[in-house]
Design a protein around this motif. Structure first.
Motif, PDB file in Angstrom:
ATOM      1  N   MET A  40       0.831  -1.204   0.000  1.00  0.00           N
ATOM      2  CA  MET A  40       0.000   0.000   0.000  1.00  0.00           C
ATOM      3  C   MET A  40       0.867   1.257   0.000  1.00  0.00           C
ATOM      4  O   MET A  40       0.545   2.251  -0.654  1.00  0.00           O
ATOM      5  CB  MET A  40      -0.922  -0.005   1.229  1.00  0.00           C
ATOM      6  N   ARG A  41       1.956   1.210   0.734  1.00  0.00           N
ATOM      7  CA  ARG A  41       2.855   2.371   0.757  1.00  0.00           C
ATOM      8  C   ARG A  41       3.481   2.595  -0.616  1.00  0.00           C
ATOM      9  O   ARG A  41       3.676   3.739  -1.056  1.00  0.00           O
ATOM     10  CB  ARG A  41       3.950   2.161   1.807  1.00  0.00           C
ATOM     11  N   ALA A  42       3.779   1.499  -1.321  1.00  0.00           N
ATOM     12  CA  ALA A  42       4.364   1.603  -2.655  1.00  0.00           C
ATOM     13  C   ALA A  42       3.461   2.379  -3.602  1.00  0.00           C
ATOM     14  O   ALA A  42       3.925   3.257  -4.348  1.00  0.00           O
ATOM     15  CB  ALA A  42       4.643   0.206  -3.208  1.00  0.00           C
ATOM     16  N   ILE A  43       2.162   2.070  -3.584  1.00  0.00           N
ATOM     17  CA  ILE A  43       1.256   2.780  -4.493  1.00  0.00           C
ATOM     18  C   ILE A  43       0.923   4.174  -3.962  1.00  0.00           C
ATOM     19  O   ILE A  43       0.692   5.104  -4.745  1.00  0.00           O
ATOM     20  CB  ILE A  43      -0.021   1.967  -4.788  1.00  0.00           C
ATOM     21  N   ASP A  44       0.927   4.325  -2.642  1.00  0.00           N
ATOM     22  CA  ASP A  44       0.666   5.634  -2.055  1.00  0.00           C
ATOM     23  C   ASP A  44       1.743   6.634  -2.457  1.00  0.00           C
ATOM     24  O   ASP A  44       1.462   7.815  -2.690  1.00  0.00           O
ATOM     25  CB  ASP A  44       0.603   5.502  -0.534  1.00  0.00           C
ATOM     26  N   GLU A  45       2.997   6.163  -2.552  1.00  0.00           N
ATOM     27  CA  GLU A  45       4.090   7.048  -2.966  1.00  0.00           C
ATOM     28  C   GLU A  45       3.913   7.521  -4.403  1.00  0.00           C
ATOM     29  O   GLU A  45       4.356   8.620  -4.769  1.00  0.00           O
ATOM     30  CB  GLU A  45       5.433   6.331  -2.809  1.00  0.00           C
ATOM     31  N   ILE A  46       3.279   6.691  -5.232  1.00  0.00           N
ATOM     32  CA  ILE A  46       2.975   7.133  -6.593  1.00  0.00           C
ATOM     33  C   ILE A  46       1.890   8.199  -6.554  1.00  0.00           C
ATOM     34  O   ILE A  46       2.010   9.264  -7.172  1.00  0.00           O
ATOM     35  CB  ILE A  46       2.523   5.946  -7.465  1.00  0.00           C
ATOM     36  N   HIS A 105       1.665 -17.761   1.388  1.00  0.00           N
ATOM     37  CA  HIS A 105       0.896 -18.069   0.183  1.00  0.00           C
ATOM     38  C   HIS A 105      -0.601 -18.101   0.424  1.00  0.00           C
ATOM     39  O   HIS A 105      -1.385 -17.752  -0.469  1.00  0.00           O
ATOM     40  CB  HIS A 105       1.365 -19.404  -0.399  1.00  0.00           C
ATOM     41  N   SER A 106      -1.012 -18.524   1.628  1.00  0.00           N
ATOM     42  CA  SER A 106      -2.443 -18.693   1.873  1.00  0.00           C
ATOM     43  C   SER A 106      -3.211 -17.381   1.988  1.00  0.00           C
ATOM     44  O   SER A 106      -4.441 -17.368   1.864  1.00  0.00           O
ATOM     45  CB  SER A 106      -2.659 -19.517   3.150  1.00  0.00           C
ATOM     46  N   ILE A 107      -2.519 -16.268   2.201  1.00  0.00           N
ATOM     47  CA  ILE A 107      -3.182 -14.970   2.301  1.00  0.00           C
ATOM     48  C   ILE A 107      -2.679 -13.984   1.241  1.00  0.00           C
ATOM     49  O   ILE A 107      -3.319 -12.958   0.997  1.00  0.00           O
ATOM     50  CB  ILE A 107      -3.002 -14.360   3.717  1.00  0.00           C
ATOM     51  N   ALA A 108      -1.594 -14.297   0.570  1.00  0.00           N
ATOM     52  CA  ALA A 108      -1.014 -13.372  -0.411  1.00  0.00           C
ATOM     53  C   ALA A 108      -2.015 -12.909  -1.478  1.00  0.00           C
ATOM     54  O   ALA A 108      -2.063 -11.710  -1.794  1.00  0.00           O
ATOM     55  CB  ALA A 108       0.214 -13.997  -1.066  1.00  0.00           C
ATOM     56  N   PRO A 109      -2.835 -13.804  -2.060  1.00  0.00           N
ATOM     57  CA  PRO A 109      -3.769 -13.328  -3.096  1.00  0.00           C
ATOM     58  C   PRO A 109      -4.738 -12.264  -2.599  1.00  0.00           C
ATOM     59  O   PRO A 109      -5.138 -11.382  -3.365  1.00  0.00           O
ATOM     60  CB  PRO A 109      -4.509 -14.609  -3.507  1.00  0.00           C
ATOM     61  N   ARG A 110      -5.137 -12.322  -1.339  1.00  0.00           N
ATOM     62  CA  ARG A 110      -6.028 -11.279  -0.799  1.00  0.00           C
ATOM     63  C   ARG A 110      -5.302  -9.945  -0.756  1.00  0.00           C
ATOM     64  O   ARG A 110      -5.891  -8.894  -1.037  1.00  0.00           O
ATOM     65  CB  ARG A 110      -6.499 -11.690   0.605  1.00  0.00           C
ATOM     66  N   ILE A 111      -4.027  -9.955  -0.417  1.00  0.00           N
ATOM     67  CA  ILE A 111      -3.243  -8.716  -0.386  1.00  0.00           C
ATOM     68  C   ILE A 111      -3.047  -8.178  -1.800  1.00  0.00           C
ATOM     69  O   ILE A 111      -3.159  -6.971  -2.037  1.00  0.00           O
ATOM     70  CB  ILE A 111      -1.902  -8.964   0.319  1.00  0.00           C
ATOM     71  N   TRP A 112      -2.766  -9.066  -2.763  1.00  0.00           N
ATOM     72  CA  TRP A 112      -2.630  -8.623  -4.154  1.00  0.00           C
ATOM     73  C   TRP A 112      -3.927  -7.979  -4.631  1.00  0.00           C
ATOM     74  O   TRP A 112      -3.925  -6.940  -5.296  1.00  0.00           O
ATOM     75  CB  TRP A 112      -2.274  -9.788  -5.059  1.00  0.00           C
ATOM     76  N   ASP A 113      -5.046  -8.636  -4.327  1.00  0.00           N
ATOM     77  CA  ASP A 113      -6.352  -8.138  -4.767  1.00  0.00           C
ATOM     78  C   ASP A 113      -6.639  -6.764  -4.172  1.00  0.00           C
ATOM     79  O   ASP A 113      -7.082  -5.845  -4.877  1.00  0.00           O
ATOM     80  CB  ASP A 113      -7.441  -9.131  -4.350  1.00  0.00           C
ATOM     81  N   ALA A 114      -6.388  -6.604  -2.868  1.00  0.00           N
ATOM     82  CA  ALA A 114      -6.650  -5.324  -2.214  1.00  0.00           C
ATOM     83  C   ALA A 114      -5.767  -4.220  -2.773  1.00  0.00           C
ATOM     84  O   ALA A 114      -6.224  -3.092  -2.993  1.00  0.00           O
ATOM     85  CB  ALA A 114      -6.442  -5.461  -0.705  1.00  0.00           C
ATOM     86  N   THR A 115      -4.499  -4.532  -3.016  1.00  0.00           N
ATOM     87  CA  THR A 115      -3.582  -3.529  -3.550  1.00  0.00           C
ATOM     88  C   THR A 115      -3.947  -3.168  -4.985  1.00  0.00           C
ATOM     89  O   THR A 115      -3.913  -1.985  -5.373  1.00  0.00           O
ATOM     90  CB  THR A 115      -2.132  -4.039  -3.490  1.00  0.00           C
ATOM     91  N   ALA A 116      -4.307  -4.167  -5.781  1.00  0.00           N
ATOM     92  CA  ALA A 116      -4.707  -3.904  -7.171  1.00  0.00           C
ATOM     93  C   ALA A 116      -5.946  -3.022  -7.219  1.00  0.00           C
ATOM     94  O   ALA A 116      -6.016  -2.057  -7.998  1.00  0.00           O
ATOM     95  CB  ALA A 116      -4.962  -5.225  -7.901  1.00  0.00           C
TER      96      ALA A 116
END
Length: 269
Positions: A40-46, A105-116
């Motif tokens: 989230m910080r990565a995209i916030d900096e953009i 791995h079991s939670i990573a897709p939820r984080i990808w989805d939220a960030t996307a």
């Protein structure tokens, strides 16, 4: 690729508010929350970059969103083509692929989805130059960049130990913290041509909006059982409440001593 310890060092460099509660989380939950925060910080900096054109911000955010939607869990490369913006972007943004791969791995897709999803919403707000005219606009913006984070946190708590929370209160938790940030950064935002206050609103109305949402945040926090989720949420909440009181008194921000006094009861010795 560097490991979790390096990610925590980057976290320490980028967030005074969240570093302490994150490092106190247990191992797998700490990795998941660190991954989510740094993504989230990565995209916030953009979004907040002082020199990039809005159209460039929107293009980068949408490109990153599309990359995150391709995740397979096999050490994916989530970095888009940064193009001419590469030299202008901070390290935390350029290393977004590392952060996205950090979560279990079991939670990573939820984080990808939220960030996307958040990157797409940020791109939309960049296209419209963050124009907030109405309370509905403010509700939309604060959900886009913070309320949705509250929902993600609730999913992380449920994933880790089946902690169940009110999703409405989770949205208020994110919204309340974001509104305090809006108040704290109001003059700086106006200097770059952005104003998140609805038409006709002064600091008085925005402070009332923040207090209303922090009531949801307090209820959300009080509903959490003793454990890592509660330990995590109490520090940013008490800092937001303290900052709001300080701003209402006409002071620009909490002093370092104020911060340390507020968080002392929640920091493990």
């Amino acid at each position: 690729m560097n490991g979790p310890n390096d990610a925590l060092e980057v976290l320490k460099q980028t967030s005074r508010t969240f570093y302490i509660p994150i490092v106190q989380l247990p191992g797998d939950l700490r990795e998941a929350v660190t991954s989510a925060y740094l993504c989230m910080r990565a995209i916030d900096e953009i979004e907040d970059h002082p020199h990039l054109e809005n159209a460039t911000k929107a293009q980068l955010l949408r490109s990153l969103s599309l990359k995150l939607q391709t995740g397979t869990g096999d050490h994916d490369d989530f970095s888009p083509n940064w193009g001419d913006s590469y030299a202008d972007l901070p390290d935390v943004t350029l290393r977004v692929s590392e952060w996205a791969n950090l979560a279990p791995h079991s939670i990573a897709p939820r984080i990808w989805d939220a960030t996307a999803a958040m990157a797409d919403r940020m791109a939309m707000w960049a296209d419209r130059n963050w124009t907030v005219n109405t309370v509905e606009d403010l509700n939309s913006y604060t959900f886009s960049v913070a309320g949705a984070v509250g929902l993600l946190l609730s999913d992380l708590w449920a994933w880790h130990d089946n902690t169940q929370t009110s999703r409405l209160d989770a949205i208020g938790f994110g919204r309340g913290l974001q509104t305090v940030n809006i108040l704290r950064n109001h003059q700086e935002d106006k200097a770059r041509g952005v104003d998140f206050f609805p038409e006709g609103w002064t600091a008085i109305q925005m402070q009332a909006y923040a207090r209303h949402n922090l009531e949801f945040a307090e209820r959300y926090t009080k509903s959490l059982p003793k454990g890592p989720a509660l330990d995590f949420c109490r520090i940013p909440l008490v800092l937001a409440q303290g900052t709001l009181k300080t701003l209402a008194l006409g002071k620009p921000k909490l002093s370092r001593d104020d911060v340390m006094q507020l968080i002392a009861p929640f920091v493990n010795p």
